[in-house]
Design a protein around this motif. Structure first.
Motif, PDB file in Angstrom:
ATOM      1  N   ASN A   9       0.816  -1.222   0.000  1.00 48.29           N
ATOM      2  CA  ASN A   9       0.000   0.000   0.000  1.00 48.29           C
ATOM      3  C   ASN A   9       0.845   1.265   0.000  1.00 48.29           C
ATOM      4  O   ASN A   9       0.313   2.373  -0.010  1.00 48.29           O
ATOM      5  N   GLY A  10       2.180   1.099   0.014  1.00 46.83           N
ATOM      6  CA  GLY A  10       3.072   2.242  -0.039  1.00 46.83           C
ATOM      7  C   GLY A  10       3.204   3.004   1.253  1.00 46.83           C
ATOM      8  O   GLY A  10       3.832   4.063   1.279  1.00 46.83           O
ATOM      9  N   ARG A  11       2.635   2.485   2.344  1.00 44.40           N
ATOM     10  CA  ARG A  11       2.665   3.217   3.606  1.00 44.40           C
ATOM     11  C   ARG A  11       3.243   2.409   4.766  1.00 44.40           C
ATOM     12  O   ARG A  11       4.146   2.874   5.443  1.00 44.40           O
ATOM     13  N   GLN A  12       2.723   1.223   5.001  1.00 44.06           N
ATOM     14  CA  GLN A  12       3.166   0.436   6.139  1.00 44.06           C
ATOM     15  C   GLN A  12       4.567  -0.112   5.902  1.00 44.06           C
ATOM     16  O   GLN A  12       4.868  -0.673   4.858  1.00 44.06           O
ATOM     17  N   ALA A  13       5.461   0.061   6.882  1.00 36.91           N
ATOM     18  CA  ALA A  13       6.802  -0.509   6.792  1.00 36.91           C
ATOM     19  C   ALA A  13       6.742  -2.016   6.996  1.00 36.91           C
ATOM     20  O   ALA A  13       6.086  -2.510   7.918  1.00 36.91           O
ATOM     21  N   VAL A  14       7.411  -2.735   6.123  1.00 42.77           N
ATOM     22  CA  VAL A  14       7.514  -4.189   6.203  1.00 42.77           C
ATOM     23  C   VAL A  14       8.972  -4.549   5.951  1.00 42.77           C
ATOM     24  O   VAL A  14       9.829  -3.684   5.762  1.00 42.77           O
ATOM     25  N   LEU A  15       9.266  -5.834   5.942  1.00 47.10           N
ATOM     26  CA  LEU A  15      10.601  -6.307   5.607  1.00 47.10           C
ATOM     27  C   LEU A  15      10.560  -7.032   4.270  1.00 47.10           C
ATOM     28  O   LEU A  15       9.574  -7.673   3.921  1.00 47.10           O
ATOM     29  N   GLY A  16      11.657  -6.911   3.518  1.00 42.40           N
ATOM     30  CA  GLY A  16      11.723  -7.573   2.231  1.00 42.40           C
ATOM     31  C   GLY A  16      13.152  -7.616   1.720  1.00 42.40           C
ATOM     32  O   GLY A  16      14.074  -7.059   2.320  1.00 42.40           O
ATOM     33  N   ALA A  17      13.329  -8.251   0.566  1.00 35.74           N
ATOM     34  CA  ALA A  17      14.666  -8.407  -0.011  1.00 35.74           C
ATOM     35  C   ALA A  17      15.141  -7.160  -0.737  1.00 35.74           C
ATOM     36  O   ALA A  17      16.348  -6.945  -0.902  1.00 35.74           O
ATOM     37  N   GLN A  18      14.212  -6.312  -1.187  1.00 37.37           N
ATOM     38  CA  GLN A  18      14.594  -5.146  -1.971  1.00 37.37           C
ATOM     39  C   GLN A  18      15.116  -4.014  -1.095  1.00 37.37           C
ATOM     40  O   GLN A  18      16.210  -3.489  -1.293  1.00 37.37           O
ATOM     41  N   GLY A  19      14.337  -3.614  -0.112  1.00 38.39           N
ATOM     42  CA  GLY A  19      14.747  -2.554   0.787  1.00 38.39           C
ATOM     43  C   GLY A  19      14.449  -1.166   0.250  1.00 38.39           C
ATOM     44  O   GLY A  19      14.207  -0.967  -0.938  1.00 38.39           O
ATOM     45  N   LEU A  20      14.461  -0.214   1.163  1.00 33.96           N
ATOM     46  CA  LEU A  20      14.186   1.186   0.857  1.00 33.96           C
ATOM     47  C   LEU A  20      15.395   1.997   1.298  1.00 33.96           C
ATOM     48  O   LEU A  20      15.803   1.934   2.461  1.00 33.96           O
ATOM     49  N   ASP A  21      15.998   2.749   0.382  1.00 34.28           N
ATOM     50  CA  ASP A  21      17.134   3.585   0.755  1.00 34.28           C
ATOM     51  C   ASP A  21      16.624   4.811   1.501  1.00 34.28           C
ATOM     52  O   ASP A  21      15.804   5.564   0.990  1.00 34.28           O
ATOM     53  N   VAL A  22      17.101   5.003   2.708  1.00 33.76           N
ATOM     54  CA  VAL A  22      16.646   6.100   3.561  1.00 33.76           C
ATOM     55  C   VAL A  22      17.846   6.936   3.991  1.00 33.76           C
ATOM     56  O   VAL A  22      18.996   6.495   3.897  1.00 33.76           O
ATOM     57  N   GLY A  29      11.091  -2.353  15.165  1.00 35.71           N
ATOM     58  CA  GLY A  29      11.563  -3.702  14.886  1.00 35.71           C
ATOM     59  C   GLY A  29      10.529  -4.548  14.189  1.00 35.71           C
ATOM     60  O   GLY A  29       9.428  -4.087  13.855  1.00 35.71           O
ATOM     61  N   TYR A  30      10.903  -5.790  13.969  1.00 34.77           N
ATOM     62  CA  TYR A  30      10.034  -6.742  13.278  1.00 34.77           C
ATOM     63  C   TYR A  30       9.171  -7.466  14.293  1.00 34.77           C
ATOM     64  O   TYR A  30       9.674  -8.054  15.255  1.00 34.77           O
ATOM     65  N   ASP A  31       7.868  -7.409  14.078  1.00 39.53           N
ATOM     66  CA  ASP A  31       6.909  -8.078  14.949  1.00 39.53           C
ATOM     67  C   ASP A  31       6.419  -9.330  14.232  1.00 39.53           C
ATOM     68  O   ASP A  31       5.619  -9.247  13.304  1.00 39.53           O
ATOM     69  N   SER A  32       6.922 -10.484  14.641  1.00 48.06           N
ATOM     70  CA  SER A  32       6.578 -11.731  13.953  1.00 48.06           C
ATOM     71  C   SER A  32       5.104 -12.083  14.092  1.00 48.06           C
ATOM     72  O   SER A  32       4.565 -12.842  13.278  1.00 48.06           O
ATOM     73  N   SER A  33       4.426 -11.508  15.091  1.00 53.40           N
ATOM     74  CA  SER A  33       3.009 -11.832  15.271  1.00 53.40           C
ATOM     75  C   SER A  33       2.132 -11.160  14.227  1.00 53.40           C
ATOM     76  O   SER A  33       1.026 -11.615  13.947  1.00 53.40           O
ATOM     77  N   THR A  34       2.621 -10.049  13.657  1.00 52.73           N
ATOM     78  CA  THR A  34       1.839  -9.341  12.638  1.00 52.73           C
ATOM     79  C   THR A  34       2.522  -9.333  11.277  1.00 52.73           C
ATOM     80  O   THR A  34       1.937  -8.901  10.290  1.00 52.73           O
ATOM     81  N   ASP A  35       3.788  -9.789  11.238  1.00 50.95           N
ATOM     82  CA  ASP A  35       4.547  -9.876   9.990  1.00 50.95           C
ATOM     83  C   ASP A  35       4.819  -8.509   9.373  1.00 50.95           C
ATOM     84  O   ASP A  35       4.996  -8.398   8.165  1.00 50.95           O
ATOM     85  N   VAL A  36       4.833  -7.474  10.183  1.00 47.38           N
ATOM     86  CA  VAL A  36       5.160  -6.132   9.702  1.00 47.38           C
ATOM     87  C   VAL A  36       6.172  -5.503  10.669  1.00 47.38           C
ATOM     88  O   VAL A  36       6.500  -6.063  11.704  1.00 47.38           O
ATOM     89  N   VAL A  37       6.631  -4.323  10.302  1.00 50.09           N
ATOM     90  CA  VAL A  37       7.503  -3.546  11.183  1.00 50.09           C
ATOM     91  C   VAL A  37       6.636  -2.605  12.006  1.00 50.09           C
ATOM     92  O   VAL A  37       5.714  -1.977  11.483  1.00 50.09           O
TER      93      VAL A  37
END
Length: 244
Positions: A87-100, A157-165
């Motif tokens: 959705n372009g808003r919620q932070a998640v984890l992935g292989a691509q990453g976002l340069d900040v 951090g990563y919350d494994s219970s919701t699978d998002v950051v």
């Protein structure tokens, strides 16, 4: 609306707060071979894309906190990178990453510039928020934690219970709440070790590869055919196609 400055070679000291909040200041040139001494917060809150130019061979390391490189935030527990969700808003984890860019405010307070909708990483782990402050600290193992300024016992951090950051983790010792700062150059160097059985994602080399709504990186797509979709609506959700 100051966009660029050139500091004469005769300048030896720049008083505190001189250019603070010059949010459009994107090009700084200093002609002095010895870096002028900076007062407090001289370049705080200038453009996150600001570039610094100075004479070859000069040491401007004391200035570099205001002109940081872009980093990818790699989660220590999972080995994957912080990025924007579908959705372009919620932070998640992935292989691509976002340069900040991690920009200093005061003391050990920082903002994390995401360039999604012109925004920053908020305390709600949305990537298109205003400039919420994070308390950034380096842990004994060399990794970093980011605590909410308004609630320092809560860590990004990563919350494994919701699978998002999110920013609800409570222990800085938890690897899920620890981050490694990785540059584009370091990721490119790692690609040299890619092989069958050791594949690495190289999508980070393509600016705006995800075509996320409001992502300023989508403006990197130039040339023919012209950008279509919602780009011209200010949403920067770009599409390209050949009409022939």
């Amino acid at each position: 609306n100051l966009t660029s400055i050139t500091i004469p070679a005769s300048v030896t000291i720049i008083e505190g707060y001189a250019f603070q909040y010059c949010s459009s200041l994107a090009d700084v040139t200093s002609l002095a071979t010895t870096a002028p001494v900076l007062g407090d917060y001289v370049f705080s809150d200038i453009s996150a894309e600001a570039e610094l130019h100075y004479p070859d061979g000069s040491d401007y390391s004391s200035w570099m906190k205001y002109f940081p490189p872009a980093y990818y935030l790699k989660n220590v527990a999972t080995g994957t990178f912080l990025q924007a969700g579908d959705n372009g808003r919620q932070a998640v984890l992935g292989a691509q990453g976002l340069d900040v860019k991690i920009m200093p405010r005061w003391d050990n307070r920082y903002v994390i510039r995401t360039r999604i909708e012109g925004g920053y990483l908020g305390h709600d782990a949305q990537v298109n928020r205003y400039s919420d402050n994070w308390i950034m600290e380096q842990q004994a193992n060399g990794y970093y934690t980011f605590a909410r300024e308004d609630n320092p016992s809560n860590y990004l951090g990563y919350d494994s219970s919701t699978d998002v950051v999110n920013a609800t983790l409570t222990s800085p010792a938890d690897a899920n709440a620890q981050w490694q700062l990785v540059t584009k150059e370091e990721r490119m160097a790692a690609l040299a070790d890619a092989a069958e059985g050791n594949s690495l994602n190289a999508t980070f080399l393509i600016p705006g590869a995800s075509f996320i709504n409001y992502d300023e990186r989508n403006q990197s797509w130039k040339g023919e055919p012209n950008i279509g979709g919602d780009y011209n609506n200010g949403r920067y959700c770009a599409e390209k196609w050949n009409v022939d």
